[in-house]
Motif scaffolding. Structure first.
Motif, mmCIF file in Angstrom:
data_model
loop_
_atom_site.group_PDB
_atom_site.id
_atom_site.type_symbol
_atom_site.label_atom_id
_atom_site.label_comp_id
_atom_site.label_asym_id
_atom_site.label_seq_id
_atom_site.Cartn_x
_atom_site.Cartn_y
_atom_site.Cartn_z
ATOM 1 N N SER A 191 -8.769 12.866 75.731
ATOM 2 C CA SER A 191 -7.490 13.582 75.666
ATOM 3 C C SER A 191 -7.044 13.764 74.221
ATOM 4 C CB SER A 191 -6.421 12.868 76.481
ATOM 5 O OG SER A 191 -6.085 11.636 75.880
ATOM 6 N N SER A 192 -7.359 12.821 73.339
ATOM 7 C CA SER A 192 -6.987 12.987 71.931
ATOM 8 C C SER A 192 -7.837 14.076 71.273
ATOM 9 C CB SER A 192 -7.112 11.671 71.171
ATOM 10 O OG SER A 192 -8.467 11.286 71.045
ATOM 11 N N LYS A 193 -9.110 14.214 71.698
ATOM 12 C CA LYS A 193 -9.939 15.306 71.183
ATOM 13 C C LYS A 193 -9.384 16.644 71.646
ATOM 14 C CE LYS A 193 -14.351 12.926 70.684
ATOM 15 N NZ LYS A 193 -15.733 12.817 71.170
ATOM 16 N N ASP A 194 -8.965 16.694 72.939
ATOM 17 C CA ASP A 194 -8.337 17.921 73.431
ATOM 18 C C ASP A 194 -7.046 18.198 72.676
ATOM 19 O OD1 ASP A 194 -10.332 18.389 75.254
ATOM 20 O OD2 ASP A 194 -9.264 17.443 76.934
ATOM 21 N N GLY A 195 -6.289 17.140 72.384
ATOM 22 C CA GLY A 195 -5.049 17.300 71.622
ATOM 23 C C GLY A 195 -5.325 17.808 70.216
ATOM 24 N N ALA A 196 -6.397 17.277 69.596
ATOM 25 C CA ALA A 196 -6.761 17.738 68.254
ATOM 26 C C ALA A 196 -7.200 19.196 68.300
ATOM 27 C CB ALA A 196 -7.871 16.857 67.686
ATOM 28 N N ARG A 197 -7.954 19.553 69.329
ATOM 29 C CA ARG A 197 -8.381 20.949 69.475
ATOM 30 C C ARG A 197 -7.169 21.866 69.662
ATOM 31 N NH1 ARG A 197 -12.584 19.010 73.407
ATOM 32 N NH2 ARG A 197 -14.384 18.553 72.085
ATOM 33 N N LYS A 198 -6.217 21.396 70.486
ATOM 34 C CA LYS A 198 -5.011 22.191 70.704
ATOM 35 C C LYS A 198 -4.216 22.337 69.410
ATOM 36 C CE LYS A 198 -4.400 21.126 75.590
ATOM 37 N NZ LYS A 198 -3.598 20.425 76.599
ATOM 38 N N MET A 199 -4.168 21.266 68.609
ATOM 39 C CA MET A 199 -3.447 21.318 67.346
ATOM 40 C C MET A 199 -4.092 22.316 66.385
ATOM 41 S SD MET A 199 -0.724 19.930 66.600
ATOM 42 C CE MET A 199 0.095 18.983 65.426
ATOM 43 N N VAL A 200 -5.409 22.288 66.289
ATOM 44 C CA VAL A 200 -6.126 23.215 65.411
ATOM 45 C C VAL A 200 -5.935 24.645 65.894
ATOM 46 C CG1 VAL A 200 -8.430 23.920 64.650
ATOM 47 C CG2 VAL A 200 -7.792 21.519 64.609
ATOM 48 N N LYS A 201 -6.015 24.846 67.195
ATOM 49 C CA LYS A 201 -5.822 26.170 67.757
ATOM 50 C C LYS A 201 -4.404 26.676 67.470
ATOM 51 C CE LYS A 201 -6.487 28.657 72.102
ATOM 52 N NZ LYS A 201 -6.818 28.525 73.515
ATOM 53 N N TYR A 202 -3.404 25.805 67.609
ATOM 54 C CA TYR A 202 -2.016 26.169 67.324
ATOM 55 C C TYR A 202 -1.843 26.518 65.849
ATOM 56 C CZ TYR A 202 3.050 25.784 67.084
ATOM 57 O OH TYR A 202 4.371 26.033 66.883
ATOM 58 N N ALA A 203 -2.457 25.731 64.975
ATOM 59 C CA ALA A 203 -2.359 26.009 63.540
ATOM 60 C C ALA A 203 -3.020 27.338 63.201
ATOM 61 C CB ALA A 203 -2.996 24.875 62.742
ATOM 62 N N ASN A 204 -4.158 27.611 63.807
ATOM 63 C CA ASN A 204 -4.832 28.887 63.560
ATOM 64 C C ASN A 204 -4.005 30.061 64.083
ATOM 65 O OD1 ASN A 204 -6.998 27.748 62.249
ATOM 66 N ND2 ASN A 204 -8.236 27.588 64.099
ATOM 67 N N LYS A 205 -3.379 29.886 65.239
ATOM 68 C CA LYS A 205 -2.514 30.942 65.758
ATOM 69 C C LYS A 205 -1.360 31.203 64.797
ATOM 70 C CE LYS A 205 -3.224 30.642 70.722
ATOM 71 N NZ LYS A 205 -2.587 30.313 72.007
ATOM 72 N N ASN A 206 -0.794 30.165 64.216
ATOM 73 C CA ASN A 206 0.299 30.347 63.263
ATOM 74 C C ASN A 206 -0.180 31.025 61.987
ATOM 75 O OD1 ASN A 206 2.366 29.438 64.819
ATOM 76 N ND2 ASN A 206 2.221 27.334 64.116
ATOM 77 N N LYS A 207 -1.379 30.727 61.539
ATOM 78 C CA LYS A 207 -1.916 31.391 60.352
ATOM 79 C C LYS A 207 -2.053 32.886 60.609
ATOM 80 C CE LYS A 207 -4.592 27.573 58.469
ATOM 81 N NZ LYS A 207 -5.936 27.059 58.219
ATOM 82 N N ILE A 208 -2.543 33.227 61.763
ATOM 83 C CA ILE A 208 -2.702 34.631 62.120
ATOM 84 C C ILE A 208 -1.327 35.300 62.208
ATOM 85 C CG2 ILE A 208 -3.437 36.181 63.963
ATOM 86 C CD1 ILE A 208 -5.719 34.166 64.509
ATOM 87 N N PHE A 209 -0.361 34.610 62.819
ATOM 88 C CA PHE A 209 0.988 35.158 62.922
ATOM 89 C C PHE A 209 1.600 35.376 61.556
ATOM 90 C CE2 PHE A 209 5.550 34.235 62.916
ATOM 91 C CZ PHE A 209 5.999 35.313 63.655
ATOM 92 N N VAL A 210 1.483 34.394 60.675
ATOM 93 C CA VAL A 210 2.068 34.512 59.336
ATOM 94 C C VAL A 210 1.383 35.621 58.548
ATOM 95 C CG1 VAL A 210 2.362 33.307 57.132
ATOM 96 C CG2 VAL A 210 2.919 32.154 59.261
#
Length: 125
Positions: A24-43
């Motif tokens: 679950s922590s690996k999934d959480g880390a993946r979700k965090m990276v995905k969220y950060a990448n989505k924000n980079k694209i948005f910005v």
């Protein structure tokens, strides 16, 4: 059930719980990276949109404001190739424009000065 068997069952349960938490922590880390990448694209998309809006406003301003249009492209009596300050020795309907090289050489012709803009009228389209 012996104490040894109870300890082994407890250890097995602890291993399974650790494996579940790790997954679950690996999934959480993946979700965090995905969220950060989505924000980079948005910005990056936001900065591109704001830049384009600014450029469109800047270049569209002479089309909608007569004062900015006159400052940029000059008055109506200027030809399509004229830029800068000119003296009009003719009339407004039939101008005879001559380039002003030095303001000291005007000798009372201040009333006949015509501003022909910083860009030629041929750029206006």
């Amino acid at each position: 059930m012996s104490v040894l068997a109870a300890c082994q069952d407890g250890m097995q349960d602890a291993r399974e719980e650790s494996a579940r938490l790790l997954a679950s922590s690996k999934d959480g880390a993946r979700k965090m990276v995905k969220y950060a990448n989505k924000n980079k694209i948005f910005v990056s998309h936001l900065s591109m949109a704001v830049s384009m809006a600014f450029i469109m406003t800047l270049f569209g301003l002479p089309l909608f404001s007569s004062a900015v249009r006159n400052a940029t492209f000059g008055k109506e009596e200027c030809g399509s190739e004229h830029t800068g300050m000119y003296v009009n020795s003719g009339t407004e309907n039939h101008p005879n424009l001559s380039k002003v090289d030095d303001m000291d050489d005007l000798d009372g012709a201040l009333m006949n000065l015509t501003w022909c803009g910083v860009l030629p009228k041929s750029y206006m389209g």
